[in-house]
Scaffold this motif. Structure first.
Motif, PDB file in Angstrom:
ATOM      1  N   ARG A   1      53.976  11.950 -18.220  1.00 14.16           N
ATOM      2  CA  ARG A   1      54.284  10.556 -17.906  1.00 14.16           C
ATOM      3  C   ARG A   1      55.352  10.435 -16.829  1.00 14.16           C
ATOM      4  O   ARG A   1      55.349   9.490 -16.044  1.00 14.16           O
ATOM      5  N   ILE A   2      56.285  11.397 -16.784  1.00 10.02           N
ATOM      6  CA  ILE A   2      57.354  11.338 -15.800  1.00 10.02           C
ATOM      7  C   ILE A   2      56.879  11.779 -14.422  1.00 10.02           C
ATOM      8  O   ILE A   2      57.224  11.167 -13.400  1.00 10.02           O
ATOM      9  N   THR A   3      56.079  12.831 -14.374  1.00  9.74           N
ATOM     10  CA  THR A   3      55.687  13.414 -13.085  1.00  9.74           C
ATOM     11  C   THR A   3      54.263  13.072 -12.665  1.00  9.74           C
ATOM     12  O   THR A   3      53.895  13.260 -11.503  1.00  9.74           O
ATOM     13  N   GLY A   4      53.438  12.623 -13.623  1.00  3.67           N
ATOM     14  CA  GLY A   4      52.050  12.317 -13.315  1.00  3.67           C
ATOM     15  C   GLY A   4      51.152  13.536 -13.238  1.00  3.67           C
ATOM     16  O   GLY A   4      49.951  13.408 -12.987  1.00  3.67           O
ATOM     17  N   ARG A   5      51.687  14.711 -13.489  1.00  6.10           N
ATOM     18  CA  ARG A   5      50.866  15.917 -13.364  1.00  6.10           C
ATOM     19  C   ARG A   5      50.132  16.173 -14.679  1.00  6.10           C
ATOM     20  O   ARG A   5      50.745  16.399 -15.725  1.00  6.10           O
ATOM     21  N   ASP A   6      48.819  16.126 -14.597  1.00  5.08           N
ATOM     22  CA  ASP A   6      48.003  16.334 -15.799  1.00  5.08           C
ATOM     23  C   ASP A   6      47.406  17.737 -15.848  1.00  5.08           C
ATOM     24  O   ASP A   6      46.575  18.036 -16.696  1.00  5.08           O
ATOM     25  N   ASP A   7      47.876  18.625 -14.942  1.00  8.57           N
ATOM     26  CA  ASP A   7      47.333  19.978 -14.946  1.00  8.57           C
ATOM     27  C   ASP A   7      47.732  20.761 -16.193  1.00  8.57           C
ATOM     28  O   ASP A   7      47.099  21.767 -16.528  1.00  8.57           O
ATOM     29  N   LEU A   8      48.768  20.295 -16.881  1.00  2.75           N
ATOM     30  CA  LEU A   8      49.138  20.925 -18.141  1.00  2.75           C
ATOM     31  C   LEU A   8      48.032  20.785 -19.175  1.00  2.75           C
ATOM     32  O   LEU A   8      47.813  21.653 -20.011  1.00  2.75           O
ATOM     33  N   PHE A   9      47.339  19.667 -19.112  1.00  4.99           N
ATOM     34  CA  PHE A   9      46.303  19.380 -20.089  1.00  4.99           C
ATOM     35  C   PHE A   9      44.953  19.866 -19.555  1.00  4.99           C
ATOM     36  O   PHE A   9      44.056  19.101 -19.236  1.00  4.99           O
ATOM     37  N   ASP A  10      44.851  21.199 -19.495  1.00  2.00           N
ATOM     38  CA  ASP A  10      43.616  21.846 -19.078  1.00  2.00           C
ATOM     39  C   ASP A  10      42.797  22.190 -20.316  1.00  2.00           C
ATOM     40  O   ASP A  10      43.026  21.626 -21.402  1.00  2.00           O
ATOM     41  N   ASP A  11      41.849  23.112 -20.194  1.00  3.17           N
ATOM     42  CA  ASP A  11      41.014  23.463 -21.343  1.00  3.17           C
ATOM     43  C   ASP A  11      41.841  24.055 -22.479  1.00  3.17           C
ATOM     44  O   ASP A  11      41.597  23.762 -23.650  1.00  3.17           O
ATOM     45  N   LEU A  12      42.833  24.888 -22.133  1.00  2.00           N
ATOM     46  CA  LEU A  12      43.680  25.456 -23.169  1.00  2.00           C
ATOM     47  C   LEU A  12      44.493  24.362 -23.850  1.00  2.00           C
ATOM     48  O   LEU A  12      44.630  24.347 -25.085  1.00  2.00           O
ATOM     49  N   GLY A  13      45.019  23.430 -23.067  1.00  2.00           N
ATOM     50  CA  GLY A  13      45.754  22.319 -23.651  1.00  2.00           C
ATOM     51  C   GLY A  13      44.902  21.513 -24.602  1.00  2.00           C
ATOM     52  O   GLY A  13      45.349  21.110 -25.683  1.00  2.00           O
ATOM     53  N   HIS A  14      43.651  21.289 -24.234  1.00  2.00           N
ATOM     54  CA  HIS A  14      42.712  20.568 -25.099  1.00  2.00           C
ATOM     55  C   HIS A  14      42.515  21.324 -26.409  1.00  2.00           C
ATOM     56  O   HIS A  14      42.559  20.741 -27.506  1.00  2.00           O
TER      57      HIS A  14
ATOM     58  N   LEU B   1      59.282  23.419 -15.456  1.00  2.00           N
ATOM     59  CA  LEU B   1      59.052  22.847 -16.781  1.00  2.00           C
ATOM     60  C   LEU B   1      57.586  22.984 -17.172  1.00  2.00           C
ATOM     61  O   LEU B   1      57.261  23.258 -18.336  1.00  2.00           O
ATOM     62  N   ALA B   2      56.692  22.813 -16.207  1.00  2.00           N
ATOM     63  CA  ALA B   2      55.262  22.995 -16.486  1.00  2.00           C
ATOM     64  C   ALA B   2      54.974  24.441 -16.890  1.00  2.00           C
ATOM     65  O   ALA B   2      54.155  24.700 -17.788  1.00  2.00           O
ATOM     66  N   ALA B   3      55.650  25.389 -16.245  1.00  2.00           N
ATOM     67  CA  ALA B   3      55.450  26.797 -16.594  1.00  2.00           C
ATOM     68  C   ALA B   3      55.945  27.098 -18.010  1.00  2.00           C
ATOM     69  O   ALA B   3      55.344  27.905 -18.728  1.00  2.00           O
ATOM     70  N   VAL B   4      57.032  26.449 -18.425  1.00  2.00           N
ATOM     71  CA  VAL B   4      57.517  26.603 -19.798  1.00  2.00           C
ATOM     72  C   VAL B   4      56.488  26.057 -20.779  1.00  2.00           C
ATOM     73  O   VAL B   4      56.155  26.694 -21.785  1.00  2.00           O
ATOM     74  N   VAL B   5      55.964  24.873 -20.492  1.00  2.86           N
ATOM     75  CA  VAL B   5      54.962  24.268 -21.376  1.00  2.86           C
ATOM     76  C   VAL B   5      53.718  25.142 -21.474  1.00  2.86           C
ATOM     77  O   VAL B   5      53.166  25.339 -22.557  1.00  2.86           O
ATOM     78  N   ARG B   6      53.284  25.708 -20.357  1.00  7.25           N
ATOM     79  CA  ARG B   6      52.100  26.580 -20.391  1.00  7.25           C
ATOM     80  C   ARG B   6      52.329  27.774 -21.306  1.00  7.25           C
ATOM     81  O   ARG B   6      51.429  28.202 -22.032  1.00  7.25           O
ATOM     82  N   ARG B   7      53.538  28.313 -21.264  1.00 11.23           N
ATOM     83  CA  ARG B   7      53.850  29.427 -22.161  1.00 11.23           C
ATOM     84  C   ARG B   7      53.808  28.971 -23.614  1.00 11.23           C
ATOM     85  O   ARG B   7      53.264  29.667 -24.483  1.00 11.23           O
ATOM     86  N   GLN B   8      54.358  27.812 -23.886  1.00 12.05           N
ATOM     87  CA  GLN B   8      54.351  27.287 -25.243  1.00 12.05           C
ATOM     88  C   GLN B   8      52.919  27.069 -25.743  1.00 12.05           C
ATOM     89  O   GLN B   8      52.602  27.397 -26.890  1.00 12.05           O
ATOM     90  N   LEU B   9      52.065  26.540 -24.894  1.00 15.66           N
ATOM     91  CA  LEU B   9      50.675  26.308 -25.294  1.00 15.66           C
ATOM     92  C   LEU B   9      49.976  27.624 -25.607  1.00 15.66           C
ATOM     93  O   LEU B   9      49.193  27.712 -26.566  1.00 15.66           O
ATOM     94  N   ARG B  10      50.272  28.650 -24.817  1.00 12.64           N
ATOM     95  CA  ARG B  10      49.684  29.969 -25.097  1.00 12.64           C
ATOM     96  C   ARG B  10      50.199  30.535 -26.416  1.00 12.64           C
ATOM     97  O   ARG B  10      49.453  31.174 -27.160  1.00 12.64           O
ATOM     98  N   MET B  11      51.462  30.306 -26.702  1.00 11.36           N
ATOM     99  CA  MET B  11      52.017  30.771 -27.968  1.00 11.36           C
ATOM    100  C   MET B  11      51.336  30.090 -29.145  1.00 11.36           C
ATOM    101  O   MET B  11      50.988  30.730 -30.141  1.00 11.36           O
ATOM    102  N   ILE B  12      51.141  28.784 -29.051  1.00  9.81           N
ATOM    103  CA  ILE B  12      50.492  28.043 -30.137  1.00  9.81           C
ATOM    104  C   ILE B  12      49.050  28.488 -30.295  1.00  9.81           C
ATOM    105  O   ILE B  12      48.551  28.676 -31.420  1.00  9.81           O
TER     106      ILE B  12
ATOM    107  N   ALA C   1      55.405  18.009 -23.432  1.00  5.16           N
ATOM    108  CA  ALA C   1      54.334  18.064 -22.429  1.00  5.16           C
ATOM    109  C   ALA C   1      53.861  16.660 -22.060  1.00  5.16           C
ATOM    110  O   ALA C   1      53.615  16.360 -20.879  1.00  5.16           O
ATOM    111  N   HIS C   2      53.747  15.804 -23.057  1.00  2.00           N
ATOM    112  CA  HIS C   2      53.297  14.439 -22.794  1.00  2.00           C
ATOM    113  C   HIS C   2      54.342  13.665 -21.997  1.00  2.00           C
ATOM    114  O   HIS C   2      54.003  12.891 -21.089  1.00  2.00           O
ATOM    115  N   ARG C   3      55.613  13.878 -22.304  1.00  4.70           N
ATOM    116  CA  ARG C   3      56.664  13.219 -21.528  1.00  4.70           C
ATOM    117  C   ARG C   3      56.669  13.712 -20.089  1.00  4.70           C
ATOM    118  O   ARG C   3      56.864  12.928 -19.142  1.00  4.70           O
TER     119      ARG C   3
END
Length: 443
Positions: free
Chosen positions: A150-163, A88-99, A145-147
């Motif tokens: 909160r569910i897994t506690g992994r904040d690595d999704l919110f890196d510099d690109l996420g910001h 799921l994190a890999a899907v979100v990373r792709r979405q962030l790159r698309m945006i 991504a925010h859910r």
């Protein structure tokens, strides 16, 4: 390369199907297990950059909205299955790159192949499949991504690109609060179908400044009749809550949080002033408005819809309005409510008249009583034309007539409803009072 479903994930999916089996019976469990495995095995490609590309099923492109909703059932299981959380994190990373690449695009290719829905579109970017601007295309990935955080506690999704992406989303929605003055976005598709293009050489129908943010297209990928889609604006307000929370708790970015809060307040004020209308003695949310007096009373089967708002925007709704709006959506005053010998449900101008959507049935079940949810499970199993798949839509008198033989989003929503009935509501759909919402929560 195609995603290989690891044994631990298979075990998690089969365990979920067993819970469905105990609650809803063998047929429902079999459809759930098949759909959950099929989506992972057949729609996901792992890219060289560690991201996951997700096709819709029978279309070889990745939609921001669809790729989120396709992952909804797995989010329930991610806390106890690390490999699934990684996916799921890999899907979100792709979405962030698309945006980050193009925040106006709704869908993209796996690589810069030059494939397009229509080769004559104004957007010729070889990475973009289609550049229909839809507010929900930005809102869905942010909320998801925010859910996941909160569910897994992994904040690595919110890196510099996420910001960077969170800043981009706020800035774009802010810019599009005055579309007439500020926006350089245009969409023209000259194929003789009015819902496939925007009026006034791609600018769209006229709108006033209301506080809401403009959208060219609906979640159905059909052009908006009026530029302010109310469900999408309420979902954007929910996403802005998530952005403000991440800005404060992950990035310590006070300015981003304050900007998100301020924009959310203006959007909600705009919805209250322009997007709430009188209908048969009750106040309800309109589907679209333009701030100039134009309003559209309907609901569409695609999410976010008026019916799906308790799922997509739970922290920013007025409960009384939501309940009255639900009655409108599920009544025959909704022009896309169809009734026949096989089913009565909600369709869409995106599909033929008298065709209803399993997605809308699932949403009705997810936002209604458990008894109604069980009835809908049985209805959907009885109207799948013997395929063990949920289709985009089917005819109310003859379920053997359907659109799209493989529509992964519809499969996912059946699974989500079945798991909702077996396990209870999805975790952390609402941000709760701690997120700083000043709006009333949906009960």
């Amino acid at each position: 390369m195609s995603f290989s479903v690891k044994p631990r994930i298979v075990d998690a999916l089969r365990s979920a199907a067993d819970r469905v089996r105990a609650e809803l019976g063998e047929r429902a469990a079999s459809v759930v297990e098949q759909a959950l495995l099929r989506t992972l095995a057949d729609t996901i490609t792992l890219a060289d950059d560690g991201t996951a590309f997700v096709i819709t099923g029978d279309i070889p492109a990745m939609w921001l909205r669809d790729s989120t909703t396709q992952m909804f059932p797995y989010l329930r299981l991610a806390a106890d299955c690390e490999p699934l959380a990684d996916l799921l994190a890999a899907v979100v990373r792709r979405q962030l790159r698309m945006i980050a690449h193009d925040p106006y695009a709704n869908s993209a290719n796996l690589s810069a192949s030059g494939a397009h829905h229509d080769s004559d579109d104004l957007c010729t970017d070889p990475l973009i499949w289609e550049q229909k601007y839809e507010v929900d295309s930005l809102a869905f990935p942010i909320i998801f991504a925010h859910r996941l955080l909160r569910i897994t506690g992994r904040d690595d999704l919110f890196d510099d690109l996420g910001h960077e992406v969170l800043r981009t989303v706020v800035d774009q929605w802010e810019l599009e609060t005055d579309h007439e003055k500020n926006s350089g976005y245009r969409f023209v598709r000259d194929i003789g179908i009015p819902t496939e293009t925007l009026a006034r050489d791609g600018l769209g129908t006229p709108v006033a400044v209301t506080g809401m943010t403009w959208s060219g297209f609906r979640p159905s990928d059909d052009a908006c009749t009026f530029g302010y889609n109310v469900p999408a604006n309420l979902q954007a307000a929910q996403a802005l809550l998530a952005i403000a929370d991440a800005a404060r708790t992950v990035y310590d970015d006070t300015q981003l949080a304050e900007d998100a809060d301020a924009l959310r307040a203006r959007i909600l004020d705009g919805v209250a002033r322009y997007g709430v209308v009188d209908h048969e003695g009750a106040k309800i949310y309109a589907y679209e408005v333009d701030g100039l007096g134009g309003r559209l009373l309907m609901d569409d089967a695609n999410m976010p819809s008026l019916l799906s708002l308790p799922l997509d925007a739970p922290d920013v709704l007025e409960p009384q309005l939501t309940e009255a709006t639900r009655r409108f959506c599920l009544g025959m005053a909704n022009p896309y409510r169809y009734s026949g010998s096989a089913a009565t449900g909600i369709g869409s101008p995106h599909t033929p008249e008298q065709y209803v959507w399993p997605i809308a049935f699932a949403v009705e079940g997810l936002t209604g009583t458990s008894e109604r949810g069980r009835e809908i499970i049985e209805l959907l199993l009885a109207t799948d034309a013997g395929t063990d798949r949920m289709h985009e839509s089917f005819h109310v008198d003859d379920p053997q007539q359907y659109t799209r033989p493989w529509f992964s989003w519809a499969d996912a929503m059946f699974c989500e409803l079945a798991l909702h009935l077996a396990d209870g509501p999805a975790p952390t759909r609402s941000l709760g009072e701690g997120a700083g919402s000043s709006a009333q929560k949906e009960s």
